[in-house]
Design an enzyme around this catalytic site. Structure first.
Site, PDB file in Angstrom:
ATOM      1  CE1 TYR A 172      -4.956 121.724  47.012  1.00 49.16           C
ATOM      2  CE2 TYR A 172      -5.056 123.648  45.567  1.00 49.16           C
ATOM      3  CZ  TYR A 172      -4.341 122.815  46.408  1.00 49.16           C
ATOM      4  OH  TYR A 172      -3.018 123.082  46.668  1.00 49.16           O
ATOM      5  CE  LYS A 176      -3.562 123.192  50.097  1.00 45.77           C
ATOM      6  NZ  LYS A 176      -2.652 122.458  50.978  1.00 45.77           N
TER       7      LYS A 176
HETATM    8  P1  NAP Z   1       2.591 116.157  45.245  1.00 43.94           P
HETATM    9  O1  NAP Z   1       3.877 116.067  44.511  1.00 43.94           O
HETATM   10  O2  NAP Z   1       1.381 115.503  44.695  1.00 43.94           O
HETATM   11  O3  NAP Z   1       2.852 115.669  46.739  1.00 43.94           O
HETATM   12  C1  NAP Z   1       1.802 115.525  47.657  1.00 43.94           C
HETATM   13  C2  NAP Z   1       2.308 114.702  48.819  1.00 43.94           C
HETATM   14  O4  NAP Z   1       1.221 114.550  49.762  1.00 43.94           O
HETATM   15  C3  NAP Z   1       2.726 113.266  48.396  1.00 43.94           C
HETATM   16  O5  NAP Z   1       3.854 112.892  49.147  1.00 43.94           O
HETATM   17  C4  NAP Z   1       1.511 112.440  48.792  1.00 43.94           C
HETATM   18  O6  NAP Z   1       1.813 111.090  49.068  1.00 43.94           O
HETATM   19  C5  NAP Z   1       1.148 113.171  50.075  1.00 43.94           C
HETATM   20  N1  NAP Z   1      -0.174 112.785  50.575  1.00 43.94           N
HETATM   21  C6  NAP Z   1      -1.382 112.871  49.967  1.00 43.94           C
HETATM   22  N2  NAP Z   1      -2.340 112.370  50.760  1.00 43.94           N
HETATM   23  C7  NAP Z   1      -1.726 111.956  51.905  1.00 43.94           C
HETATM   24  C8  NAP Z   1      -2.158 111.357  53.096  1.00 43.94           C
HETATM   25  N3  NAP Z   1      -3.432 111.035  53.317  1.00 43.94           N
HETATM   26  N4  NAP Z   1      -1.241 111.110  54.074  1.00 43.94           N
HETATM   27  C9  NAP Z   1       0.056 111.411  53.895  1.00 43.94           C
HETATM   28  N5  NAP Z   1       0.539 111.947  52.766  1.00 43.94           N
HETATM   29  C10 NAP Z   1      -0.347 112.221  51.784  1.00 43.94           C
HETATM   30  O7  NAP Z   1       2.146 117.682  45.450  1.00 43.94           O
HETATM   31  P2  NAP Z   1       2.940 119.010  45.891  1.00 43.94           P
HETATM   32  O8  NAP Z   1       2.686 120.011  44.837  1.00 43.94           O
HETATM   33  O9  NAP Z   1       4.322 118.702  46.295  1.00 43.94           O
HETATM   34  O10 NAP Z   1       2.050 119.443  47.135  1.00 43.94           O
HETATM   35  C11 NAP Z   1       2.587 119.665  48.424  1.00 43.94           C
HETATM   36  C12 NAP Z   1       1.715 120.715  49.126  1.00 43.94           C
HETATM   37  O11 NAP Z   1       1.823 121.959  48.431  1.00 43.94           O
HETATM   38  C13 NAP Z   1       0.212 120.362  49.131  1.00 43.94           C
HETATM   39  O12 NAP Z   1      -0.341 120.703  50.389  1.00 43.94           O
HETATM   40  C14 NAP Z   1      -0.348 121.272  48.051  1.00 43.94           C
HETATM   41  O13 NAP Z   1      -1.712 121.563  48.251  1.00 43.94           O
HETATM   42  C15 NAP Z   1       0.529 122.501  48.221  1.00 43.94           C
HETATM   43  N6  NAP Z   1       0.551 123.382  47.059  1.00 43.94           N
HETATM   44  C16 NAP Z   1       1.057 122.967  45.877  1.00 43.94           C
HETATM   45  C17 NAP Z   1       1.074 123.835  44.790  1.00 43.94           C
HETATM   46  C18 NAP Z   1       1.615 123.434  43.452  1.00 43.94           C
HETATM   47  O14 NAP Z   1       1.479 124.225  42.498  1.00 43.94           O
HETATM   48  N7  NAP Z   1       2.215 122.262  43.300  1.00 43.94           N
HETATM   49  C19 NAP Z   1       0.576 125.143  44.935  1.00 43.94           C
HETATM   50  C20 NAP Z   1       0.070 125.548  46.155  1.00 43.94           C
HETATM   51  C21 NAP Z   1       0.085 124.658  47.222  1.00 43.94           C
HETATM   52  P3  NAP Z   1       1.666 109.921  47.922  1.00 43.94           P
HETATM   53  O15 NAP Z   1       2.928 109.969  47.111  1.00 43.94           O
HETATM   54  O16 NAP Z   1       1.517 108.686  48.744  1.00 43.94           O
HETATM   55  O17 NAP Z   1       0.455 110.251  47.116  1.00 43.94           O
END
Ligand code: NAP
Length: 249
Positions: A172, A176
């Site tokens: 993962y 990034k």
């Molecule tokens: P999340 O709540 O799991 O949301 C992820 C979103 O991505 C969901 O809407 C999911 O849709 C969507 N998704 C996954 N695969 C997809 C695809 N093939 N096509 C379209 N949509 C897709 O996670 P989050 O924490 O909000 O993550 C958002 C971003 O922030 C990500 O890029 C993650 O890597 C980044 N990030 C998060 C954190 C953290 O601590 N949370 C830290 C650093 C970076 P479904 O509902 O259909 O699965």
């Protein structure tokens, strides 16, 4: 054509993307809530703003991407901001703990299928969606692309032997790092166009991505991406930052 600026957020049906969508709507954007499941997107769009719209968009499916780009041109006639937010940490069973995810994502054990699935979403999906939306972004007066990266992708932070999180550097986080490189590549490529392409680290945030084990809120996480989406003509391109300022590559 819409008079108001239009923003597309991928994976905006929940988590950080949903909050970014809400904040951009509050800043006057017509927000397009990208969601691979249209019903989830429609429900989310209702919570974003009265004039927000769900757009079916699976970032790993070229037909879905092309249909979304076509619909945006036909229905809205413009796209000013693209937030590449959709992301996954693993391709396995949901509900795994963070240590379990980190363990199975180690490069010594991860299957190439799993690695490809994660990179298909986090890396190639971003390239595919950005390419598809570029014709619209080029026509916008102030096109902005924000890629949601992670501090876990910082090579500079991970080479520090005192960094306790470096053992988690794997499938993962390396995706990034690749996303950061792609951010720079698009930024350099588009430098003469006025389109600004930047990467944001939202911080460790409680969402489904980490079984809500994150320590920050989605409101905090959305701040830096939204700032980058709203950059003026004098703003930078090709940067990587969080709420505290620049993050080392
Ligand atoms: P999340 O709540 O799991 O949301 C992820 C979103 O991505 C969901 O809407 C999911 O849709 C969507 N998704 C996954 N695969 C997809 C695809 N093939 N096509 C379209 N949509 C897709 O996670 P989050 O924490 O909000 O993550 C958002 C971003 O922030 C990500 O890029 C993650 O890597 C980044 N990030 C998060 C954190 C953290 O601590 N949370 C830290 C650093 C970076 P479904 O509902 O259909 O699965």
């Amino acid at each position: 054509m819409q008079d108001n600026p239009v923003a597309l957020v991928t994976g905006a049906n929940k988590g950080i993307g949903l909050q970014i969508a809400k904040d951009l709507a509050a800043h006057g954007f017509i927000v397009l809530v990208g969601s691979r499941n249209l019903e989830h997107g429609e429900k989310a769009a209702q919570s974003v703003a009265a004039d927000a719209h769900a757009v079916q968009l699976d970032v790993t499916n070229q037909a879905s991407i092309a249909a979304a780009a076509g619909r945006i041109r036909d229905e809205f006639g413009r796209l000013d901001v693209l937030v590449n937010n959709a992301g996954i940490t693993h391709a396995g069973k949901p509900g795994r703990s963070l240590p379990e995810m980190a363990q199975s994502g180690r490069l010594s054990v991860v299957s190439l299928d799993e690695l490809r699935t994660v990179w298909e979403t986090n890396v190639f999906g971003v390239i595919a969606v950005t390419q598809a939306m570029l014709p619209l972004l080029r026509e916008a007066p102030a096109g902005r692309v924000v890629n949601i990266s992670s501090g876990g992708g910082s090579l500079a932070w991970n080479v520090d032997p005192t960094n306790p999180h470096r053992t988690m550097f794997g499938t993962y986080s390396a995706s990034k790092t690749a996303l950061n490189a792609i951010t720079l590549a698009f930024a350099f490529d588009l430098e003469s166009t006025g389109i600004k392409v930047n990467a944001a680290d939202p911080g460790f945030t409680a969402t489904d991505l980490n079984n809500n084990q994150g320590t920050g809120t989605v409101q905090e996480a959305a701040r830096e991406p939204v700032r980058l989406a709203l950059l003026g003509a004098d703003g930078p391109t090709g940067t990587f930052s969080n709420v505290d300022g620049p993050v080392p590559w």
